[in-house]
Each structure stands twice: as structure tokens, then as C-alpha cells.
Design a protein around this motif. Sequence first.
Motif, PDB file in Angstrom:
ATOM      1  N   TRP A  48       0.831  -1.203   0.000  1.00  0.00           N
ATOM      2  CA  TRP A  48       0.000   0.000   0.000  1.00  0.00           C
ATOM      3  C   TRP A  48       0.870   1.259   0.000  1.00  0.00           C
ATOM      4  CZ3 TRP A  48      -4.789   0.996  -1.170  1.00  0.00           C
ATOM      5  CH2 TRP A  48      -5.373   2.202  -0.771  1.00  0.00           C
ATOM      6  N   MET A  49       1.954   1.221   0.760  1.00  0.00           N
ATOM      7  CA  MET A  49       2.879   2.355   0.789  1.00  0.00           C
ATOM      8  C   MET A  49       3.502   2.591  -0.593  1.00  0.00           C
ATOM      9  SD  MET A  49       6.422   2.737   2.942  1.00  0.00           S
ATOM     10  CE  MET A  49       7.147   1.418   1.942  1.00  0.00           C
ATOM     11  N   LEU A  50       3.897   1.501  -1.259  1.00  0.00           N
ATOM     12  CA  LEU A  50       4.505   1.631  -2.577  1.00  0.00           C
ATOM     13  C   LEU A  50       3.500   2.155  -3.607  1.00  0.00           C
ATOM     14  CD1 LEU A  50       6.660  -1.636  -2.704  1.00  0.00           C
ATOM     15  CD2 LEU A  50       7.448   0.710  -2.310  1.00  0.00           C
ATOM     16  N   LEU A  51       2.240   1.734  -3.477  1.00  0.00           N
ATOM     17  CA  LEU A  51       1.213   2.227  -4.391  1.00  0.00           C
ATOM     18  C   LEU A  51       1.008   3.733  -4.253  1.00  0.00           C
ATOM     19  CD1 LEU A  51      -1.508  -0.579  -4.167  1.00  0.00           C
ATOM     20  CD2 LEU A  51      -0.042  -0.040  -6.125  1.00  0.00           C
ATOM     21  N   ILE A  52       1.297   4.265  -3.079  1.00  0.00           N
ATOM     22  CA  ILE A  52       1.154   5.707  -2.851  1.00  0.00           C
ATOM     23  C   ILE A  52       2.419   6.454  -3.259  1.00  0.00           C
ATOM     24  CG2 ILE A  52       0.834   7.477  -1.079  1.00  0.00           C
ATOM     25  CD1 ILE A  52      -0.855   5.444   0.464  1.00  0.00           C
ATOM     26  N   ILE A  53       3.575   5.922  -2.903  1.00  0.00           N
ATOM     27  CA  ILE A  53       4.831   6.636  -3.102  1.00  0.00           C
ATOM     28  C   ILE A  53       5.290   6.608  -4.554  1.00  0.00           C
ATOM     29  CG2 ILE A  53       7.295   6.641  -2.535  1.00  0.00           C
ATOM     30  CD1 ILE A  53       6.587   5.762   0.250  1.00  0.00           C
ATOM     31  N   ILE A  54       5.173   5.449  -5.215  1.00  0.00           N
ATOM     32  CA  ILE A  54       5.715   5.317  -6.576  1.00  0.00           C
ATOM     33  C   ILE A  54       5.058   6.281  -7.562  1.00  0.00           C
ATOM     34  CG2 ILE A  54       5.889   3.748  -8.555  1.00  0.00           C
ATOM     35  CD1 ILE A  54       6.526   1.515  -6.627  1.00  0.00           C
ATOM     36  N   PRO A  55       3.721   6.416  -7.607  1.00  0.00           N
ATOM     37  CA  PRO A  55       3.147   7.412  -8.537  1.00  0.00           C
ATOM     38  C   PRO A  55       3.590   8.838  -8.235  1.00  0.00           C
ATOM     39  CG  PRO A  55       1.477   5.867  -7.807  1.00  0.00           C
ATOM     40  CD  PRO A  55       2.678   5.616  -6.958  1.00  0.00           C
ATOM     41  N   PHE A  56       3.769   9.156  -6.944  1.00  0.00           N
ATOM     42  CA  PHE A  56       4.213  10.495  -6.579  1.00  0.00           C
ATOM     43  C   PHE A  56       5.635  10.750  -7.073  1.00  0.00           C
ATOM     44  CE2 PHE A  56       6.156  13.386  -3.424  1.00  0.00           C
ATOM     45  CZ  PHE A  56       5.385  14.502  -3.678  1.00  0.00           C
ATOM     46  N   VAL A  57       6.525   9.782  -6.850  1.00  0.00           N
ATOM     47  CA  VAL A  57       7.899   9.921  -7.323  1.00  0.00           C
ATOM     48  C   VAL A  57       7.943   9.968  -8.841  1.00  0.00           C
ATOM     49  CG1 VAL A  57      10.174   8.820  -7.361  1.00  0.00           C
ATOM     50  CG2 VAL A  57       8.822   8.806  -5.264  1.00  0.00           C
ATOM     51  N   ASN A  58       7.084   9.185  -9.480  1.00  0.00           N
ATOM     52  CA  ASN A  58       7.027   9.189 -10.943  1.00  0.00           C
ATOM     53  C   ASN A  58       6.588  10.546 -11.486  1.00  0.00           C
ATOM     54  OD1 ASN A  58       4.813   8.374 -13.429  1.00  0.00           O
ATOM     55  ND2 ASN A  58       6.945   7.699 -13.647  1.00  0.00           N
ATOM     56  N   ALA A  59       5.628  11.178 -10.801  1.00  0.00           N
ATOM     57  CA  ALA A  59       5.182  12.513 -11.232  1.00  0.00           C
ATOM     58  C   ALA A  59       6.314  13.527 -11.117  1.00  0.00           C
ATOM     59  CB  ALA A  59       3.980  12.951 -10.393  1.00  0.00           C
ATOM     60  N   ILE A  60       7.071  13.461 -10.035  1.00  0.00           N
ATOM     61  CA  ILE A  60       8.216  14.369  -9.882  1.00  0.00           C
ATOM     62  C   ILE A  60       9.245  14.117 -10.972  1.00  0.00           C
ATOM     63  CG2 ILE A  60      10.108  15.048  -8.358  1.00  0.00           C
ATOM     64  CD1 ILE A  60       8.358  14.359  -5.994  1.00  0.00           C
ATOM     65  N   ALA A  61       9.524  12.843 -11.260  1.00  0.00           N
ATOM     66  CA  ALA A  61      10.521  12.505 -12.273  1.00  0.00           C
ATOM     67  C   ALA A  61      10.099  12.995 -13.654  1.00  0.00           C
ATOM     68  CB  ALA A  61      10.757  10.995 -12.294  1.00  0.00           C
ATOM     69  N   ILE A  62       8.820  12.802 -14.003  1.00  0.00           N
ATOM     70  CA  ILE A  62       8.337  13.249 -15.312  1.00  0.00           C
ATOM     71  C   ILE A  62       8.421  14.762 -15.433  1.00  0.00           C
ATOM     72  CG2 ILE A  62       6.305  13.386 -16.797  1.00  0.00           C
ATOM     73  CD1 ILE A  62       5.492  10.650 -15.785  1.00  0.00           C
ATOM     74  N   SER A  63       8.165  15.478 -14.340  1.00  0.00           N
ATOM     75  CA  SER A  63       8.217  16.943 -14.413  1.00  0.00           C
ATOM     76  C   SER A  63       9.614  17.458 -14.717  1.00  0.00           C
ATOM     77  CB  SER A  63       7.716  17.548 -13.099  1.00  0.00           C
ATOM     78  OG  SER A  63       8.622  17.289 -12.034  1.00  0.00           O
ATOM     79  N   PHE A  64      10.640  16.657 -14.391  1.00  0.00           N
ATOM     80  CA  PHE A  64      12.022  17.049 -14.662  1.00  0.00           C
ATOM     81  C   PHE A  64      12.599  16.353 -15.900  1.00  0.00           C
ATOM     82  CE2 PHE A  64      11.782  18.065 -10.117  1.00  0.00           C
ATOM     83  CZ  PHE A  64      12.344  19.338 -10.116  1.00  0.00           C
ATOM     84  N   TYR A 119      10.929  10.740 -21.550  1.00  0.00           N
ATOM     85  CA  TYR A 119       9.574  10.342 -21.171  1.00  0.00           C
ATOM     86  C   TYR A 119       8.996   9.350 -22.174  1.00  0.00           C
ATOM     87  CZ  TYR A 119       4.553  10.459 -20.557  1.00  0.00           C
ATOM     88  OH  TYR A 119       3.241  10.085 -20.395  1.00  0.00           O
ATOM     89  N   VAL A 120       9.259   9.552 -23.472  1.00  0.00           N
ATOM     90  CA  VAL A 120       8.771   8.617 -24.485  1.00  0.00           C
ATOM     91  C   VAL A 120       9.397   7.241 -24.290  1.00  0.00           C
ATOM     92  CG1 VAL A 120       8.673   8.132 -26.961  1.00  0.00           C
ATOM     93  CG2 VAL A 120       8.329  10.459 -26.135  1.00  0.00           C
ATOM     94  N   ASP A 121      10.684   7.219 -23.990  1.00  0.00           N
ATOM     95  CA  ASP A 121      11.388   5.942 -23.832  1.00  0.00           C
ATOM     96  C   ASP A 121      10.996   5.217 -22.551  1.00  0.00           C
ATOM     97  OD1 ASP A 121      12.684   6.488 -26.186  1.00  0.00           O
ATOM     98  OD2 ASP A 121      14.457   7.352 -25.209  1.00  0.00           O
ATOM     99  N   ASN A 122      10.730   5.969 -21.491  1.00  0.00           N
ATOM    100  CA  ASN A 122      10.442   5.339 -20.205  1.00  0.00           C
ATOM    101  C   ASN A 122       9.425   6.168 -19.425  1.00  0.00           C
ATOM    102  OD1 ASN A 122      10.482   3.749 -17.925  1.00  0.00           O
ATOM    103  ND2 ASN A 122      12.416   4.592 -17.157  1.00  0.00           N
ATOM    104  N   PRO A 123       8.128   6.003 -19.717  1.00  0.00           N
ATOM    105  CA  PRO A 123       7.110   6.801 -19.018  1.00  0.00           C
ATOM    106  C   PRO A 123       6.948   6.447 -17.543  1.00  0.00           C
ATOM    107  CG  PRO A 123       6.087   5.183 -20.452  1.00  0.00           C
ATOM    108  CD  PRO A 123       7.546   5.137 -20.743  1.00  0.00           C
ATOM    109  N   LEU A 124       7.469   5.291 -17.109  1.00  0.00           N
ATOM    110  CA  LEU A 124       7.349   4.868 -15.708  1.00  0.00           C
ATOM    111  C   LEU A 124       8.642   5.101 -14.934  1.00  0.00           C
ATOM    112  CD1 LEU A 124       5.382   1.517 -16.164  1.00  0.00           C
ATOM    113  CD2 LEU A 124       4.480   3.791 -15.644  1.00  0.00           C
ATOM    114  N   MET A 125       9.415   6.077 -15.350  1.00  0.00           N
ATOM    115  CA  MET A 125      10.699   6.360 -14.703  1.00  0.00           C
ATOM    116  C   MET A 125      10.509   6.823 -13.261  1.00  0.00           C
ATOM    117  SD  MET A 125      11.673  10.087 -16.272  1.00  0.00           S
ATOM    118  CE  MET A 125      10.886   9.808 -17.865  1.00  0.00           C
TER     119      MET A 125
END
Length: 294
Positions: free
Chosen positions: A24-40, A46-52
Motif C-alpha cells: 500500500w505504501m509503494l502504491l502511494i509513493i511510486i506514482p508520486f515519485v514518478n510525477a516528480i521525475a516526469i516533471s524534470f 519520457y517517451v522511452d520510459n514513461p514509468l521512470m
Amino acid sequence: MAKVYKRKRFDAVDVLVVTLLTLWMLLIIIPFVNAIAISFATQKEYVDNPLMLFPSEPTLKSYELLFNDYRIWTGFRTSFLIVLIGVPANMLLTTVLAYGTSRGDYPGKKIIIGGILFTMLFNGGIIPLYLQMKEFHLTNTLWSVVLAGTVNVFYFVIMRNYFQSLPESLIESARLDGAGEWRVLGHIILPLSKPIIATLTLFYLVDRWNEWYNALIFIRDTEMQPLQLVLRSIVMESRIVNNVTSAAAMEQMQNFDMSVKMAAVIVTILPVMCVYPFLQKHFAQGVMVGAVKA
């Protein structure tokens, strides 16, 4: 004689609980970290790895696009004004209403409570509300946004239940000493209600900071739009491609649009994340007592 401490057994149930909580913790943290990564991230990455989770070529291009637009500073100013005006108004009216309906047995009390709870299920709709604001000449002003959501009935119920959980003997002692209702509320009830006050302040702060629907309905002046509407406009405009003819270029611009969206998400939640740690210690206690005590 030395004491013998027995080691608590870590059985299968404990393993299952820890595993579920970790997932449950990973389900919350991973999308948040992914959003930060995509913003940078860059468009290509992003095209090569959208789940970075960590961009290999970080860039501030999305944040530059946001903060170079003067409208975002107007949005911050308007949102802060809505918070500074709206949250105290919310807390004042909710507190007074909750205290008035939690104490005493006066004529019409049940009717008043029933009428308030009725609005949780039914309301007049946005058109009567808009006509009312127009009649009071409040459209295209911040007061229309502030007054449109002054009392949240669910929060009122939580605070009222919390007030009912306080010992009646304290209030009776204050009244025997000659204290009036305002003195009882200010000197007895509120000092004992810090957990629920902190909790509802956080709730109302998030509601006001995320205000967009009432602003979309009532405000037409672009110089008075809150941050949420400004970011919405910037993100939508970032999708408009000028002088693009190839499909590849169009796809590249749409991918960059995702980076702008994620940057807008981070800009929006950052102020609330800065406030939350100061109220977190009261959060669990306030919610549990106010929600469970009937």
C-alpha cells in the motif's frame, strides 16, 4: 534476579499485515515519485520510459514554462487570498454552529440539525446559487468563492461530535461561575479542542487551496483566477501546436505536455505539503474522536 524477556513471536498474520502495508505504501509513493521525475524529464526520456523514477537527463524546462508566465503569480496571489479569507470564515462558522447544536436542549434544535444534515443529500444546485450571488452583486469577486462554501456539513458533524465528547461537568462549572456561552466557548471548549481544530483547519485549507469549481462559475476576470484555473489554462495552452505539420513533431509536443502537467501538479501540492507536518500530530486524534463519538 535477572528478568527474562520473552521475544514476541512474529507469526504469519504479522507477515501478511506488513506485506500489505508495504504494498500500500509503494502504491502511494511510486506514482508520486514518478510525477516528480516526469516533471524534470526531457521529451525523449519520457517517451522511452514513461514509468521512470529518476530522470537521467533532468531539465527545468517545464517549470520555466510555468513560472515565466505572469499568470501563475496572479494565481498564487488569488489562492492565498482565498485561503486567508476563507479558512477563518469556515472555521468560525463551523465552530459556532457545531457548539450551538451540541449543547443544551432548546426548542427547534432537532429541526435545525435535521435541516443542516438535509443539505448533505440535497441542495438547490449551481443555477440558484449563481442567481443568488448575482442578486447580491458578488459575481466576479472573491467573496462569491468564499461564501459559496463557508460550511462543510461533513466537517460540521465531525466537530459537533467532538464537542459532545467533552465533559459536561466542565461547562456546568463555568456556568456556575457566571460564564456566558461565548466565554465557555472561548475559554473552555476551544482550548480542549485543539486536535479537531487543527484537523478541520487542514481540511478547509486543502479545500480552499484546491478551489476551482466555484471560481470557474463566478469569476470571469483573468486577473482574479486562482492557481488551479491558471495552471489549467497553461496546461491547455501547452497542447496547442503552432506551425507543426509532421505527426512526429505533434507526438513530441503532446509528450512534453505531460511534463508540464506533472510540473503543475507539483507546484499545486507543494504549499500544502509544507503545512501538513505542523498539523499532522493532531490529525489522527481529531479525526478519530470526532468521527467515532456519536
